[in-house]
Structure formats: structure tokens, C-alpha cells
Design an enzyme around this catalytic site. Structure first.
Site, PDB file in Angstrom:
ATOM      1  N   ARG A  56       0.844  -1.212   0.000  1.00 44.21           N
ATOM      2  CA  ARG A  56       0.000   0.000   0.000  1.00 44.21           C
ATOM      3  C   ARG A  56       0.875   1.256   0.000  1.00 44.21           C
ATOM      4  O   ARG A  56       0.546   2.243  -0.673  1.00 44.21           O
ATOM      5  CB  ARG A  56      -0.937  -0.009   1.216  1.00 44.21           C
ATOM      6  N   LYS A 151      -3.459   7.277   1.500  1.00 40.63           N
ATOM      7  CA  LYS A 151      -3.129   7.331   2.934  1.00 40.63           C
ATOM      8  C   LYS A 151      -2.090   8.429   3.133  1.00 40.63           C
ATOM      9  O   LYS A 151      -0.888   8.164   3.301  1.00 40.63           O
ATOM     10  CB  LYS A 151      -2.613   5.972   3.426  1.00 40.63           C
TER      11      LYS A 151
HETATM   12  N1  PDD Z   1      -5.806   4.506  10.415  1.00 36.36           N
HETATM   13  N2  PDD Z   1      -9.696   4.520   7.128  1.00 36.36           N
HETATM   14  C1  PDD Z   1      -8.949   5.524   7.603  1.00 36.36           C
HETATM   15  C2  PDD Z   1      -9.330   6.918   7.265  1.00 36.36           C
HETATM   16  C3  PDD Z   1      -7.818   5.247   8.407  1.00 36.36           C
HETATM   17  O1  PDD Z   1      -7.060   6.250   8.863  1.00 36.36           O
HETATM   18  C4  PDD Z   1      -7.502   3.895   8.724  1.00 36.36           C
HETATM   19  C5  PDD Z   1      -6.316   3.528   9.571  1.00 36.36           C
HETATM   20  C6  PDD Z   1      -8.324   2.874   8.194  1.00 36.36           C
HETATM   21  C7  PDD Z   1      -8.037   1.416   8.459  1.00 36.36           C
HETATM   22  O2  PDD Z   1      -6.880   1.005   7.760  1.00 36.36           O
HETATM   23  P1  PDD Z   1      -5.953  -0.184   8.279  1.00 36.36           P
HETATM   24  O3  PDD Z   1      -6.827  -1.388   8.401  1.00 36.36           O
HETATM   25  O4  PDD Z   1      -4.924  -0.325   7.225  1.00 36.36           O
HETATM   26  O5  PDD Z   1      -5.373   0.258   9.630  1.00 36.36           O
HETATM   27  C8  PDD Z   1      -9.404   3.225   7.415  1.00 36.36           C
HETATM   28  C9  PDD Z   1      -4.548   4.299  11.071  1.00 36.36           C
HETATM   29  C10 PDD Z   1      -4.552   3.218  12.080  1.00 36.36           C
HETATM   30  C11 PDD Z   1      -4.008   5.612  11.594  1.00 36.36           C
HETATM   31  O6  PDD Z   1      -4.241   6.614  10.926  1.00 36.36           O
HETATM   32  O7  PDD Z   1      -3.330   5.632  12.635  1.00 36.36           O
END
Ligand code: PDD
Length: 291
Positions: A56, A151
């Protein structure tokens, strides 16, 4: 002022104390939020789904036209050094890559060196009460921009969304765009309908959490139907179960939404059976898949 932990971090090729790590005020991350990040869970000092997080990171860097400054082996090496130096067994590794330092101008400068930062902290897991009772969420319109799939460290929309929950004494804000579920401020959102787990499609309004694919695998193992499709707001409020997923929440049951209990019958306002199965399966995956 908050006390900065005295832990080891990695910045631009060197390891040193977090409290002393410094970047330029002209860093594009500071000026424009022009960078991407990853948050990778660590269990028993071993990285969970690291390859998927790296894939990712690659995709997001490519979207911002930033060359990946490290090889996969280098990333793994740096992360493992930091994990070894941190006392806690369960940790959250944070990786950030910004475009680098340049004279302030909006266009993407070329020929500059990306800034690379990595730190790791003790994991803050959901509390036993949250596991047992589930958590409260509120709903809001998704007022963020239209690149939720990236992200990136420009997280002001997410910060404001999270504060909506904090102000209401809730854990997360579940958001809707044009009447359909997107995600929460820092988690993906799932509902259960007639025994099936449903999630929003992976489009530009939703971050493709690493748990999207993990939940698909766990549902397959557990014989739970898994389906991604647009989810109207009314279906969320009428759901049998609602769940959040993220690197830190793993899978977490939502038992009230806008102060109304979630679910029906005996499970009204209580964590449901699909959550219970996925939570157990998740614990097994952690034990066998961490590297
Ligand atoms: N956040 N959606 C958003 C907007 C997020 O910021 C996150 C994760 C997720 C879930 O993604 P994942 O399963 O890859 O953790 C969905 C992380 C934990 C953070 O910003 O700290």
C-alpha cells in the site's frame, strides 16, 4: 506540554532519540501535508501483514509521484531495529515519507530527496470493557476531500471528523457521502445483514484498509459471506451488527450509533455473533501471520 517518549526513531538514514529528531520547516510534509504514511501493528515484536502495508505504501507513493526511497529489505531492517529497541511486545510502527524539503511553491518539485521517518510506540489496544460492551459511534456527513483512498498525512478532514465523536463522548464518527456509507475518521466500517458481512466498495472515498483483505480471508475461513457494495445510510442504522476495523482496533463492535442501540432482539446494543467469530479468527491470524 506533553512529554515526548525517549524512544529510538529513524530519520533520513540515521537512528536517534525521538525527542531530538528534527525536520526542516520547509519540508513539504509541514508546508502542504505532502506525504504518505503507514501504521503497522506488531505482536510479540513481530510485524503483522507487513508485506501488505509495504504494497500500500508503494501504491500511495506512486499516486503522489514520489519514488520509494527504500527497498523492501531496508524498510524491514529499519523497522526491526526500532522494534527491538522498544520495550513493549505489542507495538504500532509509524512510517512517514514526505516529498522532501523545497522552497515553498505548490507544484511538485523534482530532484529532491524524500524525508523518511519511522517510530514505534507501545500498542494501545481496545480495553476489556470495549471488547465486552462494544463502543459508541456518532454519524456525520463525510465532509473530507475526494481522495480518501490515499493514505496521506493531510489529515485535517479526519481530525475534524474524529473531533465530532470526541465532543459527543464517542469513539468514532461513521461518515456518509451522498447517502452512502464511506468509513470512519481512522477506521473502516462494516455491517452485518442476514449473517453476511458487508463493506463499502474500495473506491476513491474510502481508504483501503489492510483489514479489507484480511476480513475477506477470515470470513472465508469462518464460512461468513463477504460482500462489498454501496451501503445506504438506512441499512447502517438497521444493521444487525456494526464493526470498525483498523491497525489498532483490529475488529471492534459498535453497539450504539447516535446513542441508539445497534442490532435487534436479544443482541440489541450488544456485540454480535459475527463480531465474536471474526475477533477470535483475528487473534489466530495475529499468532500465525506475524513476521
Ligand atoms: N488509520 N480509514 C482511515 C481513514 C484510516 O485512517 C484507517 C487507519 C483505516 C483502516 O486502515 P488499516 O486497516 O490499514 O489500519 C481506514 C490508522 C490506524 C491511523 O491513521 O493511525
Amino acid at each position: 506540554m506533553q512529554t515526548i517518549p525517549d524512544s529510538l526513531c529513524f530519520l533520513n538514514g540515521s537512528f536517534g532519540p525521538l525527542a531530538q529528531a528534527k525536520v526542516s520547516v520547509l519540508d513539504r510534509g509541514f508546508m502542504f501535508g505532502d506525504g504518505v504514511y503507514e501504521a503497522v501493528p506488531v505482536y510479540g515484536k513481530r510485524l503483522f501483514r507487513f508485506n501488505q502495508h509495504m504494497a500500500r505504501l508503494d501504491r500511495n507513493l506512486a499516486k503522489l509521484r514520489i519514488a520509494n526511497p527504500h527497498t523492501h529489505e531496508q524498510w524491514l531492517d529499519h523497522c526491526r531495529k526500532l522494534i527491538a529497541a522498544q520495550a513493549a511486545d505489542d507495538q504500532l510502527v509509524y512510517i512517514e515519507v514526505t516529498r522532501g524539503v523545497a522552497v515553498r511553491d505548490h507544484g511538485m518539485p523534482t530532484g529532491i530527496t524524500p524525508t523518511v521517518f519511522i517510530m514505534t510506540n507501545a500498542m494501545k489496544p481496545a480495553s476489556p470493557e470495549q471488547r465486552h460492551q462494544g463502543v459508541a459511534c456518532v454519524s456525520a456527513r463525510d465532509f473530507r476531500w475526494e481522495h480518501g483512498d490515499i493514505k496521506c498525512v493531510s489529515l485535517l478532514g479526519n481530525v475534524m471528523a474524529r473531533q465530532v465523536a470526541a465532543d459527543a463522548g464517542a469513539v468514532e464518527t461513521i461518515m456518509f457521502r451522498s447517502g452512502f456509507l464511506t468509513e470512519a475518521s481512522s477506521s473502516n466500517v462494516w455491517i452485518v445483514h442476514e449473517g453476511a458481512l458487508l463493506g463499502p466498495p474500495k473506491d476513491e472515498h474510502v481508504l483501503e484498509g489492510i483489514r479489507y483483505e484480511l476480513l475477506r480471508e477470515l470470513c472465508e475461513e469462518e464460512g461468513i459471506a463477504y460482500n462489498l457494495r454501496p451501503i445506504p445510510e438506512a441499512d447502517v442504522f438497521a444493521a444487525d451488527e456494526i464493526m470498525l476495523t483498523s491497525a489498532t482496533k483490529e475488529v471492534l463492535s459498535v453497539t450504539t450509533l447516535d446513542k441508539q442501540p445497534v442490532g435487534h432482539g436479544a443482541l440489541h446494543g450488544k456485540p454480535g455473533p459475527v463480531y465474536a467469530k471474526l475477533y477470535q479468527a483475528y487473534q489466530q491470524a495475529k499468532a500465525v501471520q506475524s513476521i
